[in-house]
Design an enzyme around this catalytic site. Sequence first.
Site, PDB file in Angstrom:
ATOM      1  CG  HIS A   1      21.964 -17.064 -42.191  1.00  0.00           C
ATOM      2  ND1 HIS A   1      21.037 -17.964 -42.669  1.00  0.00           N
ATOM      3  CD2 HIS A   1      22.014 -17.262 -40.850  1.00  0.00           C
ATOM      4  CE1 HIS A   1      20.563 -18.694 -41.673  1.00  0.00           C
ATOM      5  NE2 HIS A   1      21.137 -18.282 -40.549  1.00  0.00           N
TER       6      HIS A   1
ATOM      7  CG  HIS B   1      12.296   2.161 -42.217  1.00  0.00           C
ATOM      8  ND1 HIS B   1      11.874   3.455 -41.975  1.00  0.00           N
ATOM      9  CD2 HIS B   1      13.484   2.034 -41.555  1.00  0.00           C
ATOM     10  CE1 HIS B   1      12.770   4.065 -41.205  1.00  0.00           C
ATOM     11  NE2 HIS B   1      13.742   3.215 -40.934  1.00  0.00           N
TER      12      HIS B   1
END
Length: 215
Positions: free
Chosen positions: A141, A150
């Site tokens: 979250h 990446h």
Amino acid sequence: MGPTLDIGGVVIIGGGGHAKVVIESLRASGQTVAAIVDADPTPRAVLGVPVVGDDAKLAELKGRGLSKLFVAIGDNRLRQILGRKGCDMGFSLVNAIHPSAVISPTATIGEGVAIMAGVAINADSRVGDLAIVNTGAVVDHDCVLGAACHLGPASALAGTVTMGERAFLGVGARAIPGVSIGTDTIVGAGGVVARDLPDGVLAIGVPAKIKGDRR
């Protein structure tokens, strides 16, 4: 003029292994892939998709009515440059999101993003344009992933982690809650980020320690 192409299909920049995963993700989500342009313009097919030339071919493809683009290049900086180039030419960047990925309805996903098989992205996280969230990665979250970063296969971010633009986490790397990983910073495979990392460094180990400067 070249072969007949599906003008509703996606043009991919890059013909390597990353492109193969992207092609399969696009197809699994119901999209078609029309053509590939690659730095190596040798005529060939990648998973049945024709390589029609190098980047210079993009203008012709746009003129033929193709408008969707995905940049399947692993190098973060180059991917960002090519994505901007494609947008300047009038292409729209599409996302390659594998249907097995689980993405919270409150997450925000940018354009030109790759989200591979088995990924989980949780509540109120934000993924920037041209980012890669690779196979099996977890984003908990309230994380923020900068443009063209990446997150490598099987890596994981605990809650409220921030990754700067073009940052890279290697295979199996982890970040504890609340840390910040700087722009252009690399965390090596298996590393555990337990404190903030500045811009432009290489960090490895458990916990991850700075071993060099990338600037």
